[in-house]
Scaffold this motif. Structure first.
Motif, PDB file in Angstrom:
ATOM      1  N   ALA A  10      -6.683  -1.135 -10.991  1.00 32.24           N
ATOM      2  CA  ALA A  10      -5.701  -1.317 -12.048  1.00 32.24           C
ATOM      3  C   ALA A  10      -4.334  -0.769 -11.656  1.00 32.24           C
ATOM      4  O   ALA A  10      -3.698  -0.022 -12.398  1.00 32.24           O
ATOM      5  CB  ALA A  10      -6.173  -0.674 -13.352  1.00 32.24           C
ATOM      6  N   LEU A  11      -3.894  -1.121 -10.463  1.00 34.97           N
ATOM      7  CA  LEU A  11      -2.566  -0.726 -10.018  1.00 34.97           C
ATOM      8  C   LEU A  11      -1.538  -1.316 -10.981  1.00 34.97           C
ATOM      9  O   LEU A  11      -1.553  -2.512 -11.252  1.00 34.97           O
ATOM     10  CB  LEU A  11      -2.335  -1.257  -8.599  1.00 34.97           C
ATOM     11  CG  LEU A  11      -1.314  -0.476  -7.767  1.00 34.97           C
ATOM     12  CD1 LEU A  11      -1.863   0.912  -7.441  1.00 34.97           C
ATOM     13  CD2 LEU A  11      -0.999  -1.237  -6.498  1.00 34.97           C
ATOM     14  N   PRO A  12      -0.677  -0.484 -11.532  1.00 34.65           N
ATOM     15  CA  PRO A  12       0.148  -0.940 -12.659  1.00 34.65           C
ATOM     16  C   PRO A  12       1.086  -2.098 -12.325  1.00 34.65           C
ATOM     17  O   PRO A  12       1.525  -2.263 -11.188  1.00 34.65           O
ATOM     18  CB  PRO A  12       0.944   0.301 -13.044  1.00 34.65           C
ATOM     19  CG  PRO A  12       0.686   1.308 -12.020  1.00 34.65           C
ATOM     20  CD  PRO A  12      -0.497   0.916 -11.237  1.00 34.65           C
ATOM     21  N   LEU A  13       1.353  -2.882 -13.340  1.00 35.92           N
ATOM     22  CA  LEU A  13       2.336  -3.959 -13.392  1.00 35.92           C
ATOM     23  C   LEU A  13       2.026  -5.169 -12.522  1.00 35.92           C
ATOM     24  O   LEU A  13       2.038  -6.288 -12.991  1.00 35.92           O
ATOM     25  CB  LEU A  13       3.733  -3.431 -13.056  1.00 35.92           C
ATOM     26  CG  LEU A  13       4.216  -2.302 -13.972  1.00 35.92           C
ATOM     27  CD1 LEU A  13       5.581  -1.818 -13.559  1.00 35.92           C
ATOM     28  CD2 LEU A  13       4.197  -2.727 -15.427  1.00 35.92           C
ATOM     29  N   SER A  68     -10.310   4.018  -9.280  1.00 32.84           N
ATOM     30  CA  SER A  68      -9.298   3.930  -8.226  1.00 32.84           C
ATOM     31  C   SER A  68      -9.677   4.825  -7.052  1.00 32.84           C
ATOM     32  O   SER A  68      -9.418   4.491  -5.897  1.00 32.84           O
ATOM     33  CB  SER A  68      -7.912   4.267  -8.769  1.00 32.84           C
ATOM     34  OG  SER A  68      -7.882   5.576  -9.233  1.00 32.84           O
ATOM     35  N   LEU A  69     -10.391   5.913  -7.355  1.00 36.79           N
ATOM     36  CA  LEU A  69     -10.844   6.800  -6.279  1.00 36.79           C
ATOM     37  C   LEU A  69     -11.847   6.086  -5.376  1.00 36.79           C
ATOM     38  O   LEU A  69     -11.687   6.014  -4.158  1.00 36.79           O
ATOM     39  CB  LEU A  69     -11.455   8.063  -6.898  1.00 36.79           C
ATOM     40  CG  LEU A  69     -11.902   9.159  -5.928  1.00 36.79           C
ATOM     41  CD1 LEU A  69     -10.723   9.640  -5.100  1.00 36.79           C
ATOM     42  CD2 LEU A  69     -12.521  10.323  -6.687  1.00 36.79           C
ATOM     43  N   SER A  79      -6.135 -12.874  -8.770  1.00 38.29           N
ATOM     44  CA  SER A  79      -6.299 -11.457  -9.076  1.00 38.29           C
ATOM     45  C   SER A  79      -4.961 -10.812  -9.381  1.00 38.29           C
ATOM     46  O   SER A  79      -4.898  -9.766 -10.017  1.00 38.29           O
ATOM     47  CB  SER A  79      -6.937 -10.721  -7.895  1.00 38.29           C
ATOM     48  OG  SER A  79      -8.174 -11.274  -7.596  1.00 38.29           O
ATOM     49  N   LEU A  80      -3.887 -11.406  -8.891  1.00 38.15           N
ATOM     50  CA  LEU A  80      -2.568 -10.846  -9.178  1.00 38.15           C
ATOM     51  C   LEU A  80      -1.988 -11.428 -10.470  1.00 38.15           C
ATOM     52  O   LEU A  80      -1.513 -10.691 -11.326  1.00 38.15           O
ATOM     53  CB  LEU A  80      -1.615 -11.112  -8.009  1.00 38.15           C
ATOM     54  CG  LEU A  80      -1.934 -10.330  -6.725  1.00 38.15           C
ATOM     55  CD1 LEU A  80      -0.986 -10.723  -5.619  1.00 38.15           C
ATOM     56  CD2 LEU A  80      -1.861  -8.828  -6.986  1.00 38.15           C
ATOM     57  N   VAL A  81      -2.039 -12.756 -10.589  1.00 39.36           N
ATOM     58  CA  VAL A  81      -1.257 -13.357 -11.676  1.00 39.36           C
ATOM     59  C   VAL A  81      -2.033 -13.576 -12.962  1.00 39.36           C
ATOM     60  O   VAL A  81      -1.432 -13.793 -14.007  1.00 39.36           O
ATOM     61  CB  VAL A  81      -0.649 -14.710 -11.229  1.00 39.36           C
ATOM     62  CG1 VAL A  81       0.236 -14.508 -10.016  1.00 39.36           C
ATOM     63  CG2 VAL A  81      -1.741 -15.719 -10.941  1.00 39.36           C
ATOM     64  N   ALA A  82      -3.367 -13.532 -12.905  1.00 45.44           N
ATOM     65  CA  ALA A  82      -4.127 -13.872 -14.106  1.00 45.44           C
ATOM     66  C   ALA A  82      -3.804 -12.954 -15.278  1.00 45.44           C
ATOM     67  O   ALA A  82      -4.000 -13.314 -16.440  1.00 45.44           O
ATOM     68  CB  ALA A  82      -5.630 -13.823 -13.813  1.00 45.44           C
ATOM     69  N   SER A 130      -4.415   6.182 -12.380  1.00 47.87           N
ATOM     70  CA  SER A 130      -4.745   5.220 -11.330  1.00 47.87           C
ATOM     71  C   SER A 130      -4.125   5.632 -10.009  1.00 47.87           C
ATOM     72  O   SER A 130      -4.788   5.646  -8.968  1.00 47.87           O
ATOM     73  CB  SER A 130      -4.255   3.833 -11.764  1.00 47.87           C
ATOM     74  OG  SER A 130      -4.200   2.966 -10.675  1.00 47.87           O
ATOM     75  N   LEU A 131      -2.854   6.020 -10.057  1.00 50.50           N
ATOM     76  CA  LEU A 131      -2.176   6.439  -8.821  1.00 50.50           C
ATOM     77  C   LEU A 131      -2.773   7.730  -8.288  1.00 50.50           C
ATOM     78  O   LEU A 131      -2.934   7.904  -7.082  1.00 50.50           O
ATOM     79  CB  LEU A 131      -0.685   6.590  -9.085  1.00 50.50           C
ATOM     80  CG  LEU A 131       0.039   5.276  -9.383  1.00 50.50           C
ATOM     81  CD1 LEU A 131       1.484   5.542  -9.789  1.00 50.50           C
ATOM     82  CD2 LEU A 131      -0.025   4.350  -8.184  1.00 50.50           C
ATOM     83  N   ALA A 132      -3.154   8.625  -9.202  1.00 51.81           N
ATOM     84  CA  ALA A 132      -3.736   9.888  -8.771  1.00 51.81           C
ATOM     85  C   ALA A 132      -5.029   9.638  -8.012  1.00 51.81           C
ATOM     86  O   ALA A 132      -5.312  10.291  -6.995  1.00 51.81           O
ATOM     87  CB  ALA A 132      -3.990  10.785  -9.985  1.00 51.81           C
TER      88      ALA A 132
END
Lengths: 625, 524
Positions: free
Chosen positions: A391-394, A431-432, A469-472, A518-520
């Motif tokens: 779930a990497l943002p945006l 994410s880990l 996976s990117l645009v949906a 997610s970033l963490a």
């Protein structure tokens, strides 16, 4: 439109019939044309049907194709009838479209396998059964598809049949899901007994009319259906079969055990959402089971050594998110996550399939490494899938679908802080473990050297899936950003909107937290698995890690509680103790025979004594008279 | 007259087969096929004539006096249920002759004589409307089956044939006693001494007397069905019989027990049946679970299949004593579907035995590579056995369980555990025989054209029954309702006193309120 609807289902069936009857005699280069071709025609027809469905005047309309009357006796009626509405349209789109891509991938992936036509015939049968499942207008036909996909799952997990372990995994999957299915069919009996129909639409109407919210019958019915959903979707406590199901070929894992079949439970609950709304206790249970499963499977995914097993646990975990969404009443969010998940998880499995093939059947991630430079195409597609999963943002679709679930887990009517906490912890784990895979497999020092490169039949489907996976995610943007609601708007004809409990906390705050988390997770994965391999090694060898890796010991518990007693019971009574009765009669007769034989010994004294005793006996009786 | 021909053709064909067997092996086979096909054509003609005439309860009724002094007549009649079972008889008969084509080489004439005479006995059972005649046919199917097992069977055939004969003969005698008693009771009360089924219906007698007489009938039918704990003859007989014998035993002989329950026990003794119902359902559940458990434990493939019959027949008795249309229709479908699917599994065992000369599953494994077509049919028949939707057995089990659910929730849930058990043993068959590693390297050939035709016809019928069962359901409907009618009348008389067992049967099922109370009542 009804004709198209029927044809979508018929083509995979035809493919299956042709391949299974003539499979052995067909020239090898014809087989993929039939196998993948039938799926391709279905996908094409689905797109045509989808366009005409979207542009038709009544957006809430349904298309019904009744083929024939199946059963009609004593008030029990069921038809072979297909019913298309917005919910099933999303499902058949995913099934046929992703199904087709995976068929294309398989053309190359399975090219050297001796069971080439067998593979495609099973895959076609699967697509057919899965379409029946999501298009059935009554629960009995749904059950037909439900069991049909179970059969295909069994056949394909054990596809490489010579390895006994594969057969074991296949039977485990079939039997455990069958336990859930049995609960489900009892649910069907209950529904029919009290509501006198099996037609899903009528059932929902009758349930609303006849049952009070929270009534015991509604609760039982929902609970029994949930049993079926838990088995198929590998949720607690019936989750143990899915990791083992990875014994099947990778395209199977991608199609059946990630994108479609395992989400049948999600479909069932969404399809009968009226019933679950009438049983709030069961609906809350759905949420709790989802939350627990996503955590449990998240920890297990974090500790796997086998690339595909890690992804399998991830699937269990992600379906947990869908259950969480359904449980809190965010129906459309659950379905949205299903769709997005289907894209990125199918992609991840296809990529994993390529990695395993080019490394000559190497499954252990710790023997891989540095593949970023060797197979860059796979690296980039895998990275996109992983980013979406984490779930990497945006930029990724996974962000939009998961963010929605997390937001509703707190703020929806049935939600609450605890469910959100579970969800956000799961997001961190996700994410880990995802980037643990990325860093171990593609970075670091080079492990096993790849021996070949994937061809275009394998790469093109992966690229298409990566794009989706990117645009949906952009068809459904959160309230705080753009507020585009194409998907939930489309779903609103079938699934009710979310009842919100507290909207005091702004959604943007949630998104910020989710982003940080997610970033963490990614950063932590970087720090541990790339910068400090020694620490990673220590974690690997810890006892708790092994416990997680074994799936929290569920297998062992079930083995002791169920498998061993049943086997023991079977072994001690193999020869059926009731047969003793027969042998006993025979023995008694033989004993008497022997006893009488003794008297016939040829000794005159004995005979005289016998005579005398007899005379005394008779005389004494006569005298008493 | 046409009904009499059905039986006579088989009897004559049998005699002819025996005679011609002296000269050639082929003639008896051809004669048998011709006789059975002729019967099948006659049946189709009857069926088509009936469809045009509309739904009368008895399609054809044929009656001539046989021994008028004792009120015994040659009374044959056919209705939907008999029609279905007769068609099944001829179909299974054809299959049995075809599978023996290569298997039987000794005394071929006498073998086919036995097959045809068993089939004529079975046809007689399905047609008789006179209890004396019924008993006559009941015994007629016994003796040739005894020969079939004891002459052409496997190693332990003598023991198995004795056991089979003693079990069925003894239980048959108990039924005969009940028939005689019924004859006299009816004669004393009405002055008409007759064995005629129609006239004996509605004979009034004291409840205890009725129960004792019913027990005599039950003895015969429950042994045949078979119901645990009277099942011990079955695994031995099925395992030791030649393939055709096993197929006829499982496919047809067991069905005469179920037919007897539906045709004779319920209509003749409705009140006693209502009293017996809870026990009957418990016996059914025990049979389902215990049979499945034993099937799972076996290593002899044929014995395993035999025990699955015990399990599947448990559904039959469970459905019969649920006393409603849905369950009873399920029973009818189950009779047909089980005959096809279990027959098919026995055929599979026979085909394997012809090739590798063993039934021990521990010596099989990995056969798929050598015999993929056989493997594919094996999987289909195993799936039928575990009740996969799309095949006939699913319709049967679904209807039975859905109907039983209306009578007893507890029994239904326990029976449903049998579905999981069936999955376990069916998958075990597939795994042990076809999948996994090869334990022994067999060099064997896949199905021949003849064998493919047999297997394909069974697969097609099973799929037909699973996807288009309505024709069977419609055909059986009048018979099913006829059988249930007597029970309905008894229960409507009894509704005044909801004591004892009667309270189990909650007739009003459409009250959606008071659900908890209702549930409790249902859970006895």
């Amino acid at each position: 439109m009804t004709a198209i609807l029927a044809l979508i289902v018929i083509f995979p069936l035809l493919g299956f019939l042709i391949l299974s009857v003539f499979g052995g005699r067909l020239p090898r280069h014809i087989i993929p044309w039939i196998g993948a071709g039938s799926a391709g025609i279905s996908a094409l027809l689905t797109i045509i049907l989808g366009i005409s469905f979207l542009t038709s005047s009544s957006p809430g309309g349904v298309v019904v194709a009744t083929l024939w009357q199946w059963i009609n006796t004593g008030g029990l009626t069921a038809s072979i009838a297909l019913r298309l509405d917005a919910l099933s349209l999303v499902f058949i789109f995913v099934i046929t479209f992703i199904g087709f891509l995976i068929h294309v991938y398989s053309v190359e992936f399975m090219a050297d396998d001796e069971g080439y036509s067998r593979f495609f015939s099973y895959m076609n049968l699967f697509v057919f059964s899965m379409l029946i499942l999501v298009l059935a207008d009554n629960l009995l036909l749904l059950y037909l598809g439900w069991e049909g996909v179970g059969l295909c799952s069994y056949l394909l997990i054990g596809f490489w049949y010579r390895e006994p372990a594969n057969g074991y995994a296949a039977r485990k999957a079939f039997i455990i899901t069958r336990i859930g299915d049995t609960a489900m069919i009892i649910g069907l009996f209950l529904l029919f007994l009290h509501l006198h129909t099996l037609n899903i639409n009528e059932l929902m109407q009758q349930a609303t009319l006849n049952w009070e919210p929270g009534s015991s019958l509604a609760t039982w019915a929902a609970l029994l259906l949930l049993g079926g959903a838990l088995g198929k979707s590998a949720q607690l406590p019936l989750q143990t079969w899915l990791p083992d199901a990875m014994a099947g070929p990778s395209p199977v894992s991608a199609l059946i055990h990630a994108a479609t079949m395992v989400t049948a439970g999600v479909y069932l609950i969404a399809r009968t959402h009226v019933l679950f709304s009438l049983a709030p206790a069961v609906q809350a249970t759905v949420a709790v089971i989802g939350a627990l499963t996503l955590l449990l499977a998240g920890f297990s995914a974090l500790t796997q050594h086998d690339l595909k097993r890690a992804l399998a646990y991830s699937t269990v975990s992600q379906i947990g998110y869908m259950f969480l969404a359904l449980g809190v009443g965010a129906w459309s969010a659950g379905i949205f996550h299903f769709m997005v998940h289907a894209f990125f998880k199918a992609l991840l499995f296809l990529a994993a399939g390529v990695i395993i093939v080019v490394l000559n059947e190497e499954h252990d991630i710790f023997k891989m490494g540095g593949l970023r430079k060797k197979i860059p195409g796979v690296f980039w597609t895998f990275l996109i899938g992983a980013a979406s999963l984490a779930a990497l943002p945006l930029v990724t679709a996974g962000f939009y679908s998961k963010d929605q679930i997390l937001w509703y887990a707190w703020s929806a009517g049935n939600g609450g802080p605890w469910l959100w906490l579970a969800g956000i912890t799961g997001a961190f784990l996700t994410s880990l473990y995802t980037f643990r895979l990325v860093f171990i497999v593609f970075f670091g020092k080079t492990g096993t050297e790849p021996t070949k490169l994937p061809g275009r039949f394998m790469v093109i489907p992966m690229v298409i899936l990566a794009a989706f996976s990117l645009v949906a995610g952009f068809i459904e943007l959160p309230h705080s950003m753009g507020h585009l609601q194409l998907f939930s708007g489309f779903m609103s004809a079938v699934l009710p909107g979310v009842v919100m409990a507290n909207e005091t906390i702004p959604e943007l705050l949630f998104q910020a937290v989710a982003t940080v988390i997610s970033l963490a997770g990614i950063c932590l994965a970087y720090l541990i698995y790339l910068k400090r391999p020694a620490l990673a090694d220590a974690i690997n060898h810890s006892r708790i890690s092994r416990f997680f890796c074994d799936g929290w010991g569920f297998d062992r518990v079930y083995d002791t509680l169920f498998v061993k007693p049943i086997v023991w019971l079977a072994e001690i009574d193999k020869n059926d103790f009731t047969d003793i009765f027969n042998t006993a009669i025979a023995s008694v007769v033989i004993i008497f025979n022997r006893a009488l034989n003794l008297t016939q010994n040829g000794k005159l004294r004995w005979y005289v004594m016998g005579l005398a005793l007899g005379i005394v006996f008779i005389l004494s009786i006569l005298m008493n008279l | 007259m046409i009904l009499l021909f059905l039986i006579l053709i088989l009897l004559a064909g049998g005699a002819l087969a025996w005679i011609t067997g002296k000269w050639s092996d082929l003639l008896p086979r051809v004669i048998s096929l011709v006789a059975l096909s002729l019967d099948l054509i006659l049946l189709i003609a009857i069926y088509n004539g009936q469809s045009a005439a509309g739904n009368n309860s008895w399609w054809i009724d044929y009656r001539v006096d046989w021994i008028p002094t004792f009120g015994i007549s040659l009374h044959l009649a056919i209705d939907g249920l008999s029609m279905l079972l007769l068609a099944l008889t001829m179909f299974i008969g054809l299959v049995s002759v075809l599978i023996s084509w290569k298997e039987i080489h000794e005394k071929t004439g006498f073998f086919h004589f036995n097959i045809l005479w068993i089939l004529s006995g079975i046809s007689g059972v399905f047609l008789s409307m006179d209890l004396f005649l019924f008993y006559f046919f009941w015994e007629l199917m016994l003796v040739p089956m005894y020969f079939l097992i004891s002459i052409w069977g496997h190693e332990n055939r003598i023991y198995a044939s004795y056991k089979f004969f003693i079990y069925t003969q003894a239980s048959g005698l108990l039924m005969f006693l009940s028939i005689i008693a019924l004859y006299f009771i009816h004669g004393r009360s009405t002055g008409i001494y007759t064995f005629d089924y129609i006239q004996l219906l509605g004979t009034t007698m004291a409840p205890t007397v009725a129960f004792i007489l019913m027990s005599g009938f039950l003895a015969a039918f429950l042994v045949k069905l078979p119901v645990v704990p009277f099942h011990n003859w079955l695994p031995d007989a099925h395992t030791e019989a030649p393939t055709a014998g096993s197929v006829i035993l499982a496919g047809l002989l067991l069905k005469t027990g179920a037919y007897g329950l539906i045709r004779f026990v319920l209509p003749l003794f409705p009140e006693a049946s209502v009293t017996f119902a809870p026990a009957g359902m418990i016996l059914g559940v025990i049979g389902i679970l215990y049979g499945a458990k034993l099937a799972f434990a076996q290593t002899d493939l044929k014995r395993l299949v035999a025990y699955t019959s015990v399990s599947h027949m448990g559904f039959v008795i469970l459905g019969v004593y649920a006393f409603n249309e849905i369950a009873m229709q399920g029973v009818v479908v189950q009779m047909i579907a089980h005959a096809l699917s279990t027959g098919a599994l026995f055929i599979l065992v026979g085909q394997l035995y012809e090739r590798i000369h063993t039934r021990d599953m521990d010596r099989m494994g990995g056969l798929w590579k050598q015999v993929p077509v056989m493997g594919a049919t094996g999987i289909i028949f195993a799936m039928a056995s575990l009740g996969l939707p799309g095949l006939g057995n699913f319709i049967a089990e679904f209807l039975i369980l859905a109907g039983t659910f209306q009578a007893s929730i507890l029994m239904t849930c326990l029976a449903c555990a049998g579905l999981v058990a069936a999955t376990i043993y069916s998958l075990r068959i597939v795994q042990k025989v076809f999948l996994g590693k090869e334990k022994t390297t067999w060099n064997i050939s896949d199905l021949s054209v003849r064998e493919k035709i047999i297997s394909a016809s069974l697969v097609i019928t099973l799929v037909y029954l699973g996807m288009l069962p309505q024709q069977v359901i419609d055909t059986a409907k009048p018979s099913v309702l006829k059988s249930l009618n007597s029970i309905e009348q008894t229960r409507s008389q009894n509704t005044g006193k909801p004591t004892g067992e009667a309270s189990i049967w909650c007739d009003e099922i459409n009250t959606d309120g008071a659900s908890a109370k209702y549930l409790k009542c249902k859970l006895w």
